[in-house]
Scaffold this motif. Structure first.
Motif, PDB file in Angstrom:
ATOM      1  N   PHE A  78       1.025  -0.818   0.176  1.00  0.00           N
ATOM      2  CA  PHE A  78       0.140  -0.136  -0.021  1.00  0.00           C
ATOM      3  C   PHE A  78       0.661   1.042  -0.002  1.00  0.00           C
ATOM      4  O   PHE A  78       0.184   1.869  -1.127  1.00  0.00           O
ATOM      5  CB  PHE A  78      -1.162  -0.068   1.296  1.00  0.00           C
ATOM      6  CG  PHE A  78      -2.196   0.841   1.368  1.00  0.00           C
ATOM      7  CD1 PHE A  78      -2.983   1.271   0.757  1.00  0.00           C
ATOM      8  CD2 PHE A  78      -1.868   2.086   2.040  1.00  0.00           C
ATOM      9  CE1 PHE A  78      -3.746   2.232   0.523  1.00  0.00           C
ATOM     10  CE2 PHE A  78      -2.232   3.342   2.180  1.00  0.00           C
ATOM     11  CZ  PHE A  78      -3.675   2.629   1.211  1.00  0.00           C
TER      12      PHE A  78
ATOM     13  N   THR B 270       2.268   1.276  -3.247  1.00  0.00           N
ATOM     14  CA  THR B 270       1.792   2.322  -4.471  1.00  0.00           C
ATOM     15  C   THR B 270       1.120   3.737  -4.576  1.00  0.00           C
ATOM     16  O   THR B 270       1.380   4.375  -5.345  1.00  0.00           O
ATOM     17  CB  THR B 270       0.548   0.970  -4.401  1.00  0.00           C
ATOM     18  OG1 THR B 270       0.559  -0.191  -4.761  1.00  0.00           O
ATOM     19  CG2 THR B 270      -0.724   1.755  -5.442  1.00  0.00           C
ATOM     20  N   VAL B 271       0.538   3.646  -2.951  1.00  0.00           N
ATOM     21  CA  VAL B 271       0.356   5.184  -2.776  1.00  0.00           C
ATOM     22  C   VAL B 271       1.505   6.314  -3.119  1.00  0.00           C
ATOM     23  O   VAL B 271       1.494   7.398  -3.831  1.00  0.00           O
ATOM     24  CB  VAL B 271      -0.074   5.688  -0.924  1.00  0.00           C
ATOM     25  CG1 VAL B 271      -0.294   7.012  -1.238  1.00  0.00           C
ATOM     26  CG2 VAL B 271      -1.131   4.494  -0.954  1.00  0.00           C
TER      27      VAL B 271
ATOM     28  N   LEU C 152      -4.313  -1.616  -2.745  1.00  0.00           N
ATOM     29  CA  LEU C 152      -4.707  -0.788  -2.344  1.00  0.00           C
ATOM     30  C   LEU C 152      -6.017  -1.728  -1.651  1.00  0.00           C
ATOM     31  O   LEU C 152      -6.301  -1.022  -0.288  1.00  0.00           O
ATOM     32  CB  LEU C 152      -5.317  -0.204  -3.929  1.00  0.00           C
ATOM     33  CG  LEU C 152      -4.466   1.187  -4.425  1.00  0.00           C
ATOM     34  CD1 LEU C 152      -5.156   1.737  -5.296  1.00  0.00           C
ATOM     35  CD2 LEU C 152      -3.961   1.439  -3.006  1.00  0.00           C
TER      36      LEU C 152
END
Length: 387
Positions: free
Chosen positions: A39, A42-43, A124
């Protein structure tokens, strides 16, 4: 259910102390730290590349970030394969700048990569699911012990569905490309092994015999005037060597591609193979026309190998060969009444090699061999008309 589905199907629910249950517990407990890493990556990747999209480095950053997401997906597939028994094919790698046709083509392929974007979606949604599974599993180890295997199985099945749905190759075409790339490797290895076998047979057999023949004829030529009788005996011996060399060359040519197959087709060629089998073999070939030469050759060698197995290992009193066409498939069936117990799953076995060869050309290979009840091998090949 296909063989792949059976191989990837989850094991039945077992008591909490069973190994498969502990693997699922380990997977669910590791969901949280793995999900946090995915996460955060990815963010940060989407935020930085999105914020830089107004500059010239935004899209290259996004393309590189999506390739990094592919690596995360590979690790997640490996974890699911080790702990959940999920077998998911690896997607086709993206080409480099040279193979893609230049930098901009490579950039566009990376930006629109469906595998990378589905991995982004996977990372996500994994964080809230990772928090939920970690909390329930950790709590269940203390307060839900009697029903823990069933709770764990339910959550693990959700994970299996997510891995198959979001981390598998993009579509059927992608899966097909993966299968064909694997099959191409098998074909190359098989061709190389056949070339080595032919070279070895020529070197150790006919070539050595012809060398000895040339030496014998040279000695006979030297003795022709001094010892005519001895020279005649040597020529007679050389004549016998010629016959043996010719027979070895015929056997080698038959192993490469028999003349009877080229001239008269599968019916005559398989009847010739059956005649050399140590047990009686009934041959039934029902084909409306001859298939393409390549398919015909593969069918011949498959049946030939199977009849050799019958002669060497089956302990049978009789065997049968059936060949027929069904739609766009050529079907072969070789059966015997021997001891059974054969299988195509063991690596390195003759049946396993035949199965790999058939899969490489979009074929199917099925072995039915119960102990003490004989063996039936059914093979399918794609039908292609002869040009």
């Amino acid at each position: 259910m296909t063989a792949n589905d059976q191989a990837s199907a989850p094991p039945p629910v077992r008591p909490a102390f069973h190994g498969s249950t502990w693997k699922e517990i380990a997977y669910l407990l590791s969901n949280l730290p793995v999900a946090v890493i995915g996460f955060v990556y990815t963010v940060v990747m989407v935020s930085v590349s999105g914020g830089m999209s107004v500059t010239a480095v935004g899209l290259p950053l996004l393309a590189c970030g999506l390739r990094g997401s592919r690596l995360l997906g590979r690790l997640d597939r490996a974890r699911a394969r080790a702990l959940l028994g999920v077998r998911v094919a690896e997607p086709t790698p993206l080409p480099g700048p040279k193979r893609a046709g230049g930098f901009f083509a490579w950039l566009w392929a990376g930006v629109k990569d469906p595998v990378g974007w589905r991995t982004v979606l996977y990372e996500l949604v994994r964080l809230p699911w990772g928090v939920l599974t970690f909390s329930i599993t950790l709590t269940g180890l203390f307060v839900l012990w009697p029903v823990l295997p069933y709770v764990v199985r339910g959550m693990a099945n959700v994970d299996r569905a997510m891995v198959r749905g979001l981390l598998s190759p993009s579509d059927e075409l992608e899966r097909r490309i993966t299968e064909l790339e694997t099959g191409r490797g098998v074909v190359v290895d098989t061709a190389a092994a056949d070339l080595r076998r032919i070279e070895r047979d020529l070197h150790d057999g006919a070539q050595a015999r012809l060398v000895a023949l040339a030496m014998g004829l040279g000695l006979a030529k030297e003795k022709l005037l001094e010892d005519p009788e001895g020279a005649a005996a040597m020529v007679d011996e050389a004549h016998g060597e010629v016959k043996l060399a010719l027979q070895e060359l015929r056997d080698l040519a038959r192993g490469i591609h028999p003349a009877v197959l080229t001239d008269r087709g599968l019916d005559a060629a398989l009847s010739s193979v059956a005649a050399r089998c140590v047990v009686p073999v009934k041959v039934a070939v029902d084909l409306p026309a001859r298939p393409a030469a390549a398919i015909e050759g593969i069918a011949y060698f498959v049946v030939s190998e199977l009849l050799q197995n019958v002669s060497k290992h089956a302990g049978a009193r009789g065997a049968g060969v059936e060949v027929w066409r069904s739609g766009d498939r050529l079907l072969l069936r070789v059966s015997d009444d021997g001891r059974g117990g054969a299988g195509a799953s063991g690596g390195g076995t003759g049946l396993a090699g035949l199965a790999e060869r058939l899969r490489a050309v979009d074929g199917v290979f099925v072995v039915d061999s119960p102990e003490g009840a004989g063996t039936t091998v059914t093979a399918e090949l794609p039908w292609r008309d002869r040009a």
